[in-house]
Write a protein that holds these residues in place. Sequence first.
Motif, PDB file in Angstrom:
ATOM      1  N   LYS A  35     -61.092  15.254  44.589  1.00 25.82           N
ATOM      2  CA  LYS A  35     -61.497  14.111  44.489  1.00 25.82           C
ATOM      3  C   LYS A  35     -60.281  13.412  45.251  1.00 25.82           C
ATOM      4  CE  LYS A  35     -64.768  13.870  40.922  1.00 25.82           C
ATOM      5  NZ  LYS A  35     -65.005  13.316  39.683  1.00 25.82           N
ATOM      6  N   GLU A  36     -59.182  13.646  44.665  1.00 30.52           N
ATOM      7  CA  GLU A  36     -57.834  13.008  45.183  1.00 30.52           C
ATOM      8  C   GLU A  36     -57.714  13.370  46.945  1.00 30.52           C
ATOM      9  OE1 GLU A  36     -54.117  10.706  44.341  1.00 30.52           O
ATOM     10  OE2 GLU A  36     -55.972  10.917  43.213  1.00 30.52           O
ATOM     11  N   ALA A  37     -57.987  14.480  47.135  1.00 29.47           N
ATOM     12  CA  ALA A  37     -57.586  14.860  48.398  1.00 29.47           C
ATOM     13  C   ALA A  37     -58.528  13.975  49.289  1.00 29.47           C
ATOM     14  CB  ALA A  37     -57.956  16.485  48.702  1.00 29.47           C
ATOM     15  N   THR A  38     -59.673  13.672  48.973  1.00 31.68           N
ATOM     16  CA  THR A  38     -60.503  12.710  50.013  1.00 31.68           C
ATOM     17  C   THR A  38     -59.820  11.422  50.402  1.00 31.68           C
ATOM     18  OG1 THR A  38     -61.756  11.842  48.227  1.00 31.68           O
ATOM     19  CG2 THR A  38     -62.802  13.931  49.265  1.00 31.68           C
ATOM     20  N   PHE A  39     -59.053  11.059  49.443  1.00 24.59           N
ATOM     21  CA  PHE A  39     -58.331   9.801  49.520  1.00 24.59           C
ATOM     22  C   PHE A  39     -56.931   9.911  50.335  1.00 24.59           C
ATOM     23  CE2 PHE A  39     -61.126   9.119  46.099  1.00 24.59           C
ATOM     24  CZ  PHE A  39     -61.951   8.264  46.562  1.00 24.59           C
ATOM     25  N   THR A  40     -56.123  11.132  49.880  1.00 25.15           N
ATOM     26  CA  THR A  40     -54.825  11.320  50.396  1.00 25.15           C
ATOM     27  C   THR A  40     -54.943  12.489  51.411  1.00 25.15           C
ATOM     28  OG1 THR A  40     -54.271  12.606  48.503  1.00 25.15           O
ATOM     29  CG2 THR A  40     -53.828  10.377  48.336  1.00 25.15           C
ATOM     30  N   SER A  43     -52.210  18.593  50.577  1.00 31.73           N
ATOM     31  CA  SER A  43     -50.991  18.626  50.369  1.00 31.73           C
ATOM     32  C   SER A  43     -50.458  17.835  49.098  1.00 31.73           C
ATOM     33  CB  SER A  43     -49.920  18.550  51.520  1.00 31.73           C
ATOM     34  OG  SER A  43     -48.760  18.643  51.042  1.00 31.73           O
ATOM     35  N   HIS A  44     -50.619  16.438  49.193  1.00 29.82           N
ATOM     36  CA  HIS A  44     -50.568  15.551  48.265  1.00 29.82           C
ATOM     37  C   HIS A  44     -51.480  15.907  46.997  1.00 29.82           C
ATOM     38  CE1 HIS A  44     -49.530  11.772  46.371  1.00 29.82           C
ATOM     39  NE2 HIS A  44     -51.014  11.721  45.857  1.00 29.82           N
ATOM     40  N   ALA A  45     -52.670  16.141  47.227  1.00 27.55           N
ATOM     41  CA  ALA A  45     -53.342  16.409  45.936  1.00 27.55           C
ATOM     42  C   ALA A  45     -52.984  17.693  45.168  1.00 27.55           C
ATOM     43  CB  ALA A  45     -54.976  16.671  46.408  1.00 27.55           C
ATOM     44  N   MET A  46     -52.695  18.797  45.908  1.00 32.50           N
ATOM     45  CA  MET A  46     -52.132  20.080  45.309  1.00 32.50           C
ATOM     46  C   MET A  46     -50.669  19.675  44.711  1.00 32.50           C
ATOM     47  SD  MET A  46     -53.348  22.846  48.176  1.00 32.50           S
ATOM     48  CE  MET A  46     -52.737  24.114  47.171  1.00 32.50           C
ATOM     49  N   THR A  47     -49.849  19.045  45.248  1.00 37.23           N
ATOM     50  CA  THR A  47     -48.618  18.691  44.733  1.00 37.23           C
ATOM     51  C   THR A  47     -48.964  17.954  43.455  1.00 37.23           C
ATOM     52  OG1 THR A  47     -47.534  18.643  46.818  1.00 37.23           O
ATOM     53  CG2 THR A  47     -46.401  17.581  45.004  1.00 37.23           C
ATOM     54  N   GLU A  48     -49.594  17.138  43.253  1.00 36.99           N
ATOM     55  CA  GLU A  48     -50.112  16.341  42.160  1.00 36.99           C
ATOM     56  C   GLU A  48     -50.470  17.130  41.090  1.00 36.99           C
ATOM     57  OE1 GLU A  48     -52.559  12.299  41.076  1.00 36.99           O
ATOM     58  OE2 GLU A  48     -51.977  12.733  43.086  1.00 36.99           O
ATOM     59  N   VAL A  49     -51.595  18.119  41.360  1.00 41.14           N
ATOM     60  CA  VAL A  49     -52.047  18.952  40.286  1.00 41.14           C
ATOM     61  C   VAL A  49     -51.235  19.838  39.691  1.00 41.14           C
ATOM     62  CG1 VAL A  49     -54.136  20.542  39.991  1.00 41.14           C
ATOM     63  CG2 VAL A  49     -54.297  18.645  41.277  1.00 41.14           C
ATOM     64  N   ALA A  50     -50.444  20.490  40.695  1.00 43.99           N
ATOM     65  CA  ALA A  50     -49.286  21.428  40.279  1.00 43.99           C
ATOM     66  C   ALA A  50     -48.506  20.775  39.319  1.00 43.99           C
ATOM     67  CB  ALA A  50     -48.571  22.048  41.640  1.00 43.99           C
ATOM     68  N   ALA A  51     -48.028  19.672  39.801  1.00 44.31           N
ATOM     69  CA  ALA A  51     -47.135  18.875  39.052  1.00 44.31           C
ATOM     70  C   ALA A  51     -47.641  18.692  37.537  1.00 44.31           C
ATOM     71  CB  ALA A  51     -46.639  17.503  39.520  1.00 44.31           C
ATOM     72  N   ILE A  52     -49.002  18.320  37.310  1.00 42.93           N
ATOM     73  CA  ILE A  52     -49.491  18.064  36.429  1.00 42.93           C
ATOM     74  C   ILE A  52     -49.559  19.284  35.383  1.00 42.93           C
ATOM     75  CG2 ILE A  52     -51.782  17.517  35.246  1.00 42.93           C
ATOM     76  CD1 ILE A  52     -52.222  15.447  37.357  1.00 42.93           C
ATOM     77  N   ALA A  53     -50.016  20.398  36.033  1.00 37.95           N
ATOM     78  CA  ALA A  53     -50.112  21.718  35.126  1.00 37.95           C
ATOM     79  C   ALA A  53     -48.648  22.188  35.024  1.00 37.95           C
ATOM     80  CB  ALA A  53     -50.541  22.815  36.253  1.00 37.95           C
ATOM     81  N   TYR A  54     -47.588  21.815  35.742  1.00 41.96           N
ATOM     82  CA  TYR A  54     -46.339  22.385  35.269  1.00 41.96           C
ATOM     83  C   TYR A  54     -45.828  21.467  33.766  1.00 41.96           C
ATOM     84  CZ  TYR A  54     -41.298  22.892  35.473  1.00 41.96           C
ATOM     85  OH  TYR A  54     -39.924  23.123  35.042  1.00 41.96           O
ATOM     86  N   VAL A  69     -47.022  11.833  36.343  1.00 44.34           N
ATOM     87  CA  VAL A  69     -47.236  12.162  37.521  1.00 44.34           C
ATOM     88  C   VAL A  69     -47.716  10.960  38.612  1.00 44.34           C
ATOM     89  CG1 VAL A  69     -48.038  13.757  39.516  1.00 44.34           C
ATOM     90  CG2 VAL A  69     -47.474  14.899  37.079  1.00 44.34           C
ATOM     91  N   GLU A  70     -48.720  10.336  37.901  1.00 38.65           N
ATOM     92  CA  GLU A  70     -48.956   9.135  38.828  1.00 38.65           C
ATOM     93  C   GLU A  70     -47.998   8.013  38.820  1.00 38.65           C
ATOM     94  OE1 GLU A  70     -52.236   8.175  40.407  1.00 38.65           O
ATOM     95  OE2 GLU A  70     -52.496  10.062  40.102  1.00 38.65           O
ATOM     96  N   SER A  71     -47.086   7.986  37.791  1.00 36.02           N
ATOM     97  CA  SER A  71     -46.078   6.856  37.781  1.00 36.02           C
ATOM     98  C   SER A  71     -45.072   7.219  38.778  1.00 36.02           C
ATOM     99  CB  SER A  71     -45.322   6.625  36.405  1.00 36.02           C
ATOM    100  OG  SER A  71     -44.545   7.938  36.201  1.00 36.02           O
TER     101      SER A  71
END
Length: 78
Positions: A35-40, A43-54, A69-71
Amino acid sequence: MYYIPSPYYPVYMPYRDLKSETLNAVTPFVEYGLKEATFTSYSHAMTEVAAIAYLIGKGYDPQTAYKMVESWEVNEQF
């Protein structure tokens, strides 16, 4: 002597269904990333999800990891 693990410290149980447990844990974040990828961007969405998972892997609970991560984002960029 019996070892009773504390409920506050999860212990790896080799007899559990690790595949299902893992996929159930990451599915909400994968859906969020799509969903995030449709707005950004993807690459950004995958980075965000990877950071959350990390962060979850480091011991943060999912909601805290997401908020952290959102902050880090400024104008939808890291």
